[in-house]
Design a protein around this motif. Structure first.
Motif, short mmCIF file in Angstrom:
data_model
loop_
_atom_site.label_atom_id
_atom_site.label_comp_id
_atom_site.label_asym_id
_atom_site.label_seq_id
_atom_site.Cartn_x
_atom_site.Cartn_y
_atom_site.Cartn_z
N UNK A 1 41.79 33.04 44.99
CA UNK A 1 40.78 32.10 44.52
C UNK A 1 41.44 30.74 44.27
N UNK B 1 38.81 37.68 30.16
CA UNK B 1 38.47 38.19 31.48
C UNK B 1 39.72 38.54 32.27
N UNK C 1 33.62 34.32 37.29
CA UNK C 1 34.95 34.95 37.30
C UNK C 1 35.60 34.90 35.93
N UNK D 1 32.13 42.09 35.46
CA UNK D 1 33.19 42.78 36.16
C UNK D 1 33.62 41.97 37.37
N UNK D 2 34.92 41.78 37.56
CA UNK D 2 35.35 40.91 38.65
C UNK D 2 35.41 41.60 40.01
N UNK D 3 36.05 42.74 40.07
CA UNK D 3 36.14 43.41 41.36
C UNK D 3 35.47 44.75 41.23
N UNK E 1 39.70 42.48 33.23
CA UNK E 1 39.26 42.80 34.58
C UNK E 1 40.40 42.58 35.56
N UNK E 2 40.16 42.99 36.79
CA UNK E 2 41.17 42.83 37.83
C UNK E 2 40.81 41.63 38.69
N UNK E 3 41.72 40.69 38.77
CA UNK E 3 41.44 39.50 39.58
C UNK E 3 41.75 39.80 41.04
N UNK E 4 40.91 39.28 41.91
CA UNK E 4 41.24 39.35 43.33
C UNK E 4 42.00 38.08 43.69
N UNK F 1 34.78 38.97 43.93
CA UNK F 1 35.85 38.50 43.05
C UNK F 1 35.33 37.87 41.76
N UNK F 2 34.12 38.16 41.40
CA UNK F 2 33.59 37.59 40.18
C UNK F 2 32.71 36.38 40.42
#
Ligand code: SF4
Lengths: 186, 213
Positions: free
Chosen positions: A157, A147, B137, B143-145, A151-154, B132-133
Motif C-alpha cells: 500500500x 489497526x 485500512x 478487518x484488513x485482510x 489486523x494483518x496488513x497486506x 487490504x482494508x
C-alpha cells in the motif's frame, strides 16, 4: 422563536445562536439540562428527540453533548448543547423523557465512555463486542496503531499526493493560472 | 503405540470449545472438520461441471458492496441466466459473497455462516476493503485482510465493483471450479488452527463452539 427564547431566558441563563431559519442552538449549563428539556417537551411542543451526540474536546478536557429536538408544529430544529467534565464523564440519563434515548446513551457509553447512571441496558455492548481498550471515539485513542497491532496488513500500500498525481496523469500540459487571481493561495 | 498414547492424541484432536459453558458443551460437537478427497477423476470432472453451473449464493451482505447484488438479481443484469441464485440460509448455499468491509462484529457472523455452509463451498470477496482494508485500512473496526480469517477463492477489486465485474468474477470462479482449483474448504481444514488463532485474535468474546457444524 424570539418569544420562546425570551421565555426561556426568564427562567434560566442561556447562550443562543441562530444558524438557519429552522435551526437554532442553545448553550446551557449542565445543572439546567433536565429542566430545560422537560420544559421544551411539555410546554413548547418540542416533542421529538432526533439524536443525542457527543464531541470530544480533549484539549479543553471536556465533552460536548448535543440534544437535537424537533417541533412538528413550527418545523424548527433546536439543538441544546451541554458541556460536561471529561474526567468524570457522567451525565444525567433522559430515558424517562424520551424512552428511545436509552439506545443513544448506550452508544455513547460504548464509543465515548460517557456513563448514564440508571439508563436501561447501558452496559451492554453495541457494536464492539468484547472491547478491551479505551473507548475508540475518544481522541486520544490511536486507531491506526490499533489497526496495525490487531489486523494483518497486506504489503504494497502506498499513497500519492492527489494534487500532484492528478496533474501528472491528467493535465500534462497544465499551465499554472496567473498568481494575481488567487488571493487566498500563496 | 500403546493405548494411553492413542487416547491422549485423540484428546488433542478434539476441539476445546472454551467459549461455551459446561452445559452447552454437551450440546455441541467437538470433532474437528475433515478434509474431503475428490472422487475418481471423471466423476469429479462431471461433478465440478454441475457445481459450476449452479451457484447458490448466501444472501448475507456484510458491507456497502452488497448493494451491487441487488441490480445483479434484477432484470438488467439478471444473474439467473448464469445459473446463480440467492438462497436465504447458509445450509442451502455454496457461494459466500463477502460484500465489502467486515467489521469486528460481522466477522463473527461471517465465520459462523461460513462454517455452517455445506461443502463444496466457495468464497468471493468483493471490493478493496476485503483485499487490504481499502479506505478503512486504519480503522479500529474493519478487518484488513479477509483471507487470514476464511479462505478466499476470487477477489473482485474496486470500490465498489460494478455488477459487470461481479459477473466477470463469477465467470472466473466457474472456470476455476471446472479446473478443480477451488480447494478453499480443504485449505481451511488443513490450516484450521492458524485460522482459529487469527479469528480469536479479533473476536474477543468467543461464545460459540470452535467449529459450527
Ligand atoms: S471497497 Fe468501497 S464499496 Fe466496498 S466495502 Fe469498502 S468502502 Fe465500501
Amino acid at each position: 422563536m424570539k418569544q420562546l427564547l425570551n421565555r426561556i431566558k426568564d427562567k434560566i441563563e442561556i447562550e443562543f445562536l441562530k444558524q438557519r431559519d429552522d435551526l437554532y442552538f442553545i448553550n446551557v449549563e449542565e445543572k439546567h439540562i433536565i429542566f430545560l428539556l422537560s420544559y421544551l417537551k411539555e410546554q413548547e411542543e418540542f416533542t421529538h428527540l432526533s439524536f443525542l451526540q457527543a464531541v470530544d474536546y480533549n484539549e479543553y478536557n471536556m465533552f460536548q453533548l448535543t440534544y437535537m429536538l424537533y417541533n412538528y408544529e413550527t418545523k424548527v430544529n433546536l439543538g441544546i448543547k451541554v458541556i460536561i467534565d471529561r474526567e468524570k464523564s457522567e451525565m444525567t440519563s433522559i430515558h424517562k423523557l424520551w424512552p428511545h434515548a436509552w439506545q443513544f446513551q448506550r452508544e455513547l457509553h460504548e464509543l465515548y465512555g460517557i456513563n448514564f447512571p440508571g439508563s436501561p441496558r447501558v452496559n451492554e455492548s453495541f457494536v464492539l463486542e468484547g472491547w478491551e481498550e479505551i473507548p475508540p471515539m475518544r481522541r486520544d485513542f490511536d486507531t491506526k496503531k490499533y489497526s496495525e497491532k490487531t489486523f494483518y496488513q497486506r504489503p504494497g500500500r502506498y499513497t500519492k499526493n492527489p494534487k500532484d498525481y492528478m496533474k501528472e496523469k491528467l493535465y500534462k500540459n497544465f499551465v499554472e493560472p496567473p498568481k494575481i487571481r488567487r488571493k487566498d493561495d500563496e | 503405540m500403546d493405548k494411553k498414547n492413542i487416547k491422549e492424541i485423540e484428546k488433542e484432536m478434539k476441539l476445546a470449545n472454551k467459549g461455551l459453558s459446561e452445559k452447552e458443551k454437551t450440546l455441541f460437537s467437538d470433532a474437528r472438520p475433515k478434509t474431503v478427497r475428490p472422487l475418481n477423476k471423471y466423476l469429479e470432472k462431471f461433478l465440478n461441471w454441475a457445481r459450476a453451473e449452479s451457484l447458490w449464493i448466501l444472501g448475507f451482505g456484510t458491507g456497502c458492496g452488497a448493494i451491487e447484488l441487488r441490480p445483479l438479481m434484477t432484470a438488467r443484469y439478471d444473474m439467473f441466466r448464469y445459473g446463480i441464485a440467492p438462497r436465504p440460509t447458509p445450509r442451502q448455499s455454496c457461494v459466500f459473497v463477502i460484500g465489502g468491509y467486515a467489521s469486528m462484529k460481522t466477522i463473527k457472523r461471517i465465520v459462523r455462516s461460513y462454517e455452517q455452509m455445506q461443502g463444496p463451498k466457495f468464497v468471493i470477496a468483493l471490493g478493496s476493503c476485503t483485499i487490504n482494508g481499502g479506505m478503512y485500512y486504519d480503522s479500529y473496526n474493519t478487518i484488513n485482510r479477509i483471507d487470514h480469517y476464511i479462505p478466499v477463492d476470487i477477489y473482485i477489486a474496486g470500490c465498489m465493483p460494478r455488477p459487470e465485474s461481479l459477473i466477470a468474477g463469477f465467470d472466473k470462479l466457474k472456470e476455476k471450479i471446472k479446473a478443480n482449483e477451488c480447494d478453499g474448504m480443504n485449505k481451511y481444514v488443513e490450516n484450521f488452527d492458524w485460522y482459529k488463532k487469527n479469528q480469536k485474535r479479533v473476536i474477543k468474546d468467543w461464545n460459540m463452539p470452535d467449529y459450527n457444524w
